[in-house]
Design an enzyme around this catalytic site. Sequence first.
Site, PDB file in Angstrom:
ATOM      1  N   LYS A  39      43.870  26.673 -48.418  1.00  0.00           N
ATOM      2  CA  LYS A  39      43.624  26.039 -49.530  1.00  0.00           C
ATOM      3  C   LYS A  39      43.552  24.546 -49.486  1.00  0.00           C
ATOM      4  O   LYS A  39      42.951  23.918 -50.457  1.00  0.00           O
ATOM      5  CB  LYS A  39      44.891  26.330 -50.149  1.00  0.00           C
TER       6      LYS A  39
ATOM      7  N   LYS B 160      46.350  19.733 -43.746  1.00  0.00           N
ATOM      8  CA  LYS B 160      46.426  18.785 -44.938  1.00  0.00           C
ATOM      9  C   LYS B 160      46.058  17.472 -44.806  1.00  0.00           C
ATOM     10  O   LYS B 160      45.194  16.715 -45.601  1.00  0.00           O
ATOM     11  CB  LYS B 160      48.036  18.575 -45.461  1.00  0.00           C
TER      12      LYS B 160
ATOM     13  N   LYS C 119      44.602  32.985 -38.569  1.00  0.00           N
ATOM     14  CA  LYS C 119      45.562  33.103 -39.639  1.00  0.00           C
ATOM     15  C   LYS C 119      46.331  34.319 -39.749  1.00  0.00           C
ATOM     16  O   LYS C 119      45.775  35.352 -40.105  1.00  0.00           O
ATOM     17  CB  LYS C 119      44.682  32.828 -40.862  1.00  0.00           C
TER      18      LYS C 119
ATOM     19  N   GLY D  25      53.230  27.077 -50.456  1.00  0.00           N
ATOM     20  CA  GLY D  25      53.930  28.158 -50.604  1.00  0.00           C
ATOM     21  C   GLY D  25      55.220  27.824 -51.406  1.00  0.00           C
ATOM     22  O   GLY D  25      55.861  28.683 -52.118  1.00  0.00           O
ATOM     23  N   ASN D  26      55.872  26.625 -51.427  1.00  0.00           N
ATOM     24  CA  ASN D  26      57.050  26.350 -51.833  1.00  0.00           C
ATOM     25  C   ASN D  26      56.856  26.391 -53.494  1.00  0.00           C
ATOM     26  O   ASN D  26      58.180  26.222 -54.076  1.00  0.00           O
ATOM     27  CB  ASN D  26      57.737  25.335 -51.391  1.00  0.00           C
TER      28      ASN D  26
END
Length: 315
Positions: A215, A277, A131, A14-15
């Site tokens: 993702k 992650k 989500k 996102g960042n």
Amino acid sequence: MMDKKKRIVIALGGNALGNTLPEQMAAVKITAKAIVDLIEEGCEVVVAHGNGPQVGMINNAMAALSRENPNQPNTPLSVCVAMSQAYIGYDLQNALREELLNRGIKDIPVATMVTQIRVDEADPAFQNPSKPIGHFMTKEQALHAEEAYGYVMKEDAGRGYRRVVASPKPAEIIEIGAIRSLVNDGQLVIACGGGGIPVTLQGNHLKGASAVIDKDFASCLLAKELDADFLIILTAVEKVAINFGKPEEKWLDELNTAQAKQYISEGHFAPGSMLPKVEAAVEFAESKPGRTALITLLEKAKDGILGKTGTRIHQ
Ligand code: ADP
Ligand code: MG
């Protein structure tokens, strides 16, 4: 320069993209610098990215359209993911092209691949939408959204109601052949945006699914399929921690997959943020000897690949 040309799949969080149109336009300039740094180091780079805020924004805009105009039926979530791939891909490929040219690199074409990813219709995630996407709603708005659009709405920690969608595991990248050809040809490809457009197989027909794929898992599958050496997950923290946010917090430089699994089972990684992650990193590292995953800050990508920072996960 490194000894051998390493193939790297980068997963942007996102960042790297920001939350609004102007934010994204500014963020991709910084992101492009980090990516081109790696290319200058002699790496072969493939880019994947998330779409949480963007797909929520598009979904809301399309819902507003159908409220205004009864002739416009509601837009399926799979189409919203496709729109997010184009919107983010456009900004990214534009910024990457410019950054490459600014550094005198004129022989690397940049393109975004609209990517569909097959998911399993029987994936249990479809029975348990988890989500959250889009904006918060009142109870009345939430009830209307459930009735009018068939959305699943959930109360979110006392802050109001939000739409929740299924997040199934990616099973197969439909456009992998085209992506591989471009990458093998030395081109810079943006693929699997927003986790890929989720589709299910119906004979020769691919049917859009109402879901958003994580993702981190889509990037892991892409890295395996392209036989990458590295999966780099660029996010908002420089390293992964155990006892995150607690007095005994410890930042990790390196861990093997057995240690990582141990920490996962002990609950050190928050679901929906760090957990996917680390899970994706473990899956990639375990898939073949020599494959390494790296989790670090966007701005530290180059230092990370040079072994100076980040958390490395290997077999
Ligand atoms: P992205 O958009 O890059 O996917 P997320 O916000 O989903 O980013 O995940 C990154 C965030 O995970 C970090 O900013 C951090 O606040 C949080 N986090 C949760 N658990 C941990 C942990 N154990 N170590 C480091 N960060 C963690
Ligand atoms: Mg995330």
